[in-house]
Design a protein around this motif. Sequence first.
Motif, PDB file in Angstrom:
ATOM      1  N   PHE A   1       0.837  -1.204   0.000  1.00 33.39           N
ATOM      2  CA  PHE A   1       0.000   0.000   0.000  1.00 33.39           C
ATOM      3  C   PHE A   1       0.876   1.260   0.000  1.00 33.39           C
ATOM      4  CE2 PHE A   1      -2.351   3.334   2.332  1.00 33.39           C
ATOM      5  CZ  PHE A   1      -3.411   3.489   1.451  1.00 33.39           C
ATOM      6  N   LEU A   2       1.925   1.263   0.796  1.00 34.00           N
ATOM      7  CA  LEU A   2       2.848   2.401   0.798  1.00 34.00           C
ATOM      8  C   LEU A   2       3.522   2.556  -0.567  1.00 34.00           C
ATOM      9  CD1 LEU A   2       4.539   1.975   4.306  1.00 34.00           C
ATOM     10  CD2 LEU A   2       2.774   3.623   3.639  1.00 34.00           C
ATOM     11  N   GLY A   3       3.890   1.416  -1.157  1.00 33.42           N
ATOM     12  CA  GLY A   3       4.486   1.464  -2.497  1.00 33.42           C
ATOM     13  C   GLY A   3       3.510   1.984  -3.536  1.00 33.42           C
ATOM     14  N   LEU A   4       2.236   1.621  -3.386  1.00 35.20           N
ATOM     15  CA  LEU A   4       1.212   2.109  -4.309  1.00 35.20           C
ATOM     16  C   LEU A   4       1.117   3.631  -4.270  1.00 35.20           C
ATOM     17  CD1 LEU A   4      -1.180   1.605  -6.233  1.00 35.20           C
ATOM     18  CD2 LEU A   4      -2.621   1.252  -4.217  1.00 35.20           C
ATOM     19  N   LEU A   5       1.154   4.195  -3.069  1.00 32.98           N
ATOM     20  CA  LEU A   5       1.120   5.655  -2.943  1.00 32.98           C
ATOM     21  C   LEU A   5       2.334   6.291  -3.599  1.00 32.98           C
ATOM     22  CD1 LEU A   5      -0.102   6.026   0.766  1.00 32.98           C
ATOM     23  CD2 LEU A   5      -1.468   6.142  -1.330  1.00 32.98           C
ATOM     24  N   LEU A   6       3.500   5.668  -3.418  1.00 36.27           N
ATOM     25  CA  LEU A   6       4.729   6.196  -4.015  1.00 36.27           C
ATOM     26  C   LEU A   6       4.664   6.156  -5.537  1.00 36.27           C
ATOM     27  CD1 LEU A   6       7.680   7.176  -3.833  1.00 36.27           C
ATOM     28  CD2 LEU A   6       8.369   4.762  -3.658  1.00 36.27           C
ATOM     29  N   VAL A   7       4.188   5.058  -6.098  1.00 39.21           N
ATOM     30  CA  VAL A   7       4.127   4.932  -7.563  1.00 39.21           C
ATOM     31  C   VAL A   7       3.100   5.899  -8.144  1.00 39.21           C
ATOM     32  CG1 VAL A   7       3.652   3.357  -9.480  1.00 39.21           C
ATOM     33  CG2 VAL A   7       4.898   2.543  -7.481  1.00 39.21           C
ATOM     34  N   LEU A   8       1.985   6.084  -7.481  1.00 38.07           N
ATOM     35  CA  LEU A   8       0.997   7.063  -7.947  1.00 38.07           C
ATOM     36  C   LEU A   8       1.607   8.470  -7.975  1.00 38.07           C
ATOM     37  CD1 LEU A   8      -2.238   5.833  -6.138  1.00 38.07           C
ATOM     38  CD2 LEU A   8      -1.800   5.822  -8.605  1.00 38.07           C
ATOM     39  N   TYR A   9       2.419   8.777  -6.974  1.00 38.81           N
ATOM     40  CA  TYR A   9       3.102  10.075  -6.941  1.00 38.81           C
ATOM     41  C   TYR A   9       4.072  10.206  -8.117  1.00 38.81           C
ATOM     42  CZ  TYR A   9       6.341  13.698  -5.394  1.00 38.81           C
ATOM     43  OH  TYR A   9       7.139  14.811  -5.323  1.00 38.81           O
ATOM     44  N   ILE A  10       4.802   9.122  -8.406  1.00 36.96           N
ATOM     45  CA  ILE A  10       5.749   9.143  -9.527  1.00 36.96           C
ATOM     46  C   ILE A  10       5.021   9.316 -10.849  1.00 36.96           C
ATOM     47  CG2 ILE A  10       7.363   7.694 -10.834  1.00 36.96           C
ATOM     48  CD1 ILE A  10       8.306   6.538  -8.174  1.00 36.96           C
ATOM     49  N   VAL A  11       3.909   8.608 -11.014  1.00 35.67           N
ATOM     50  CA  VAL A  11       3.123   8.725 -12.251  1.00 35.67           C
ATOM     51  C   VAL A  11       2.647  10.160 -12.439  1.00 35.67           C
ATOM     52  CG1 VAL A  11       0.966   8.035 -13.369  1.00 35.67           C
ATOM     53  CG2 VAL A  11       2.420   6.306 -12.309  1.00 35.67           C
ATOM     54  N   ARG A  12       2.212  10.766 -11.355  1.00 35.19           N
ATOM     55  CA  ARG A  12       1.749  12.153 -11.428  1.00 35.19           C
ATOM     56  C   ARG A  12       2.894  13.087 -11.812  1.00 35.19           C
ATOM     57  NH1 ARG A  12      -1.000  15.610  -6.470  1.00 35.19           N
ATOM     58  NH2 ARG A  12      -1.372  17.525  -7.658  1.00 35.19           N
ATOM     59  N   ARG A  13       4.076  12.879 -11.201  1.00 38.25           N
ATOM     60  CA  ARG A  13       5.220  13.721 -11.517  1.00 38.25           C
ATOM     61  C   ARG A  13       5.667  13.538 -12.963  1.00 38.25           C
ATOM     62  NH1 ARG A  13       8.522  15.634  -7.343  1.00 38.25           N
ATOM     63  NH2 ARG A  13       9.790  16.449  -9.078  1.00 38.25           N
ATOM     64  N   LEU A  14       5.647  12.304 -13.442  1.00 40.33           N
ATOM     65  CA  LEU A  14       6.021  12.047 -14.835  1.00 40.33           C
ATOM     66  C   LEU A  14       5.052  12.724 -15.789  1.00 40.33           C
ATOM     67  CD1 LEU A  14       7.111   8.284 -14.900  1.00 40.33           C
ATOM     68  CD2 LEU A  14       8.539  10.280 -15.342  1.00 40.33           C
ATOM     69  N   GLY A  15       3.761  12.658 -15.457  1.00 42.69           N
ATOM     70  CA  GLY A  15       2.766  13.323 -16.308  1.00 42.69           C
ATOM     71  C   GLY A  15       2.988  14.817 -16.344  1.00 42.69           C
ATOM     72  N   GLY A  16       3.293  15.440 -15.194  1.00 44.52           N
ATOM     73  CA  GLY A  16       3.571  16.871 -15.159  1.00 44.52           C
ATOM     74  C   GLY A  16       4.833  17.220 -15.905  1.00 44.52           C
ATOM     75  N   SER A  17       5.857  16.379 -15.817  1.00 48.15           N
ATOM     76  CA  SER A  17       7.120  16.617 -16.520  1.00 48.15           C
ATOM     77  C   SER A  17       6.926  16.578 -18.030  1.00 48.15           C
ATOM     78  CB  SER A  17       8.145  15.569 -16.089  1.00 48.15           C
ATOM     79  OG  SER A  17       9.353  15.733 -16.786  1.00 48.15           O
ATOM     80  N   LYS A  18       6.139  15.620 -18.497  1.00 48.45           N
ATOM     81  CA  LYS A  18       5.909  15.513 -19.942  1.00 48.45           C
ATOM     82  C   LYS A  18       5.090  16.690 -20.462  1.00 48.45           C
ATOM     83  CE  LYS A  18       6.519  10.573 -20.589  1.00 48.45           C
ATOM     84  NZ  LYS A  18       6.003   9.334 -21.175  1.00 48.45           N
ATOM     85  N   LYS A  19       4.172  17.167 -19.658  1.00 47.13           N
ATOM     86  CA  LYS A  19       3.404  18.345 -20.073  1.00 47.13           C
ATOM     87  C   LYS A  19       4.312  19.565 -20.209  1.00 47.13           C
ATOM     88  CE  LYS A  19      -1.084  16.972 -18.165  1.00 47.13           C
ATOM     89  NZ  LYS A  19      -2.112  17.251 -17.141  1.00 47.13           N
ATOM     90  N   LYS A  20       5.254  19.723 -19.270  1.00 52.31           N
ATOM     91  CA  LYS A  20       6.198  20.833 -19.346  1.00 52.31           C
ATOM     92  C   LYS A  20       7.056  20.723 -20.597  1.00 52.31           C
ATOM     93  CE  LYS A  20       6.621  21.720 -14.381  1.00 52.31           C
ATOM     94  NZ  LYS A  20       7.541  21.685 -13.213  1.00 52.31           N
ATOM     95  N   GLU A  21       7.512  19.511 -20.914  1.00 54.84           N
ATOM     96  CA  GLU A  21       8.326  19.307 -22.112  1.00 54.84           C
ATOM     97  C   GLU A  21       7.546  19.669 -23.371  1.00 54.84           C
ATOM     98  OE1 GLU A  21       9.723  15.327 -22.147  1.00 54.84           O
ATOM     99  OE2 GLU A  21      11.023  15.571 -20.395  1.00 54.84           O
TER     100      GLU A  21
END
Length: 250
Positions: free
Chosen positions: A216-236
């Motif tokens: 469950f803790l890992g799930l929260l971490l991966v969701l955070y990473i997915v969100r950050r990756l999505g924001g990074s790609k939008k900036k690019e």
Amino acid sequence: MATEGIGGVTKTAFQVFLFLLWLSSLGVLGVCIWLMVDDIVSTGMRAEFGLGWFYTPVHLLIASAVFGMIGGVLAIIGTMKGNRLLLLIFCSVLFLITILSLTAGGLSYHYRDEVRLIEFSDYVDDSLIGALAGDKLDNRPVELQAAVKRAQERFLCCGLTFADNWIDPCLDETCRNTNLNYCTPYPPCRLKLYDIVIQYLLYSSAVGFAHGGLQFLGLLLVLYIVRRLGGSKKKEKRKEAAEMEKMQAS
């Protein structure tokens, strides 16, 4: 890894989690194999006794461990390529692992609680009564008789619910206390079966809750990473669009 948008600390945390995921999955698998092959458990928790439910949490934990190892591969590929789709699939796998593990832990706790606290009717008693079907062991299938005799020899007990489950328990060497000159059958095997359920399901309960909590803790971490990756790609994309506008303007 194509994960520049998630930050160094997050990368390190994710790498640590992947290591723990593999390590915990292998550990869970090892515990499950031990529970399946242990001589005490395999002698007492027999399908012939109607005690196959004991292995339900174990099977759930095996499934969670296998999915954990598969999910680890998806996570490595997804982070190397910066692939949000693979990471989202990994999130789904983690969610499934969490559900399986917590369900296994909850079932184990429930079974233990029933046997430990309820005096007259629990899963063990109900299963043994069902196996006897209101008859004497002498008249039951030979597979059940053989399983009972094996349990009697291993645990020094007699019968399933009571010694008089046999027509004449004193005729059975594994049922009779040979240290005495007269016939005194051992206590019924159900007492030992209670102990097995209470002791061994404690292990699967602890493993299930611990593994589920980690996932469950890992799930929260991966969701955070997915969100950050999505924001990074939008900036690019915005940066590329701005550069294209400059080139067109010039």
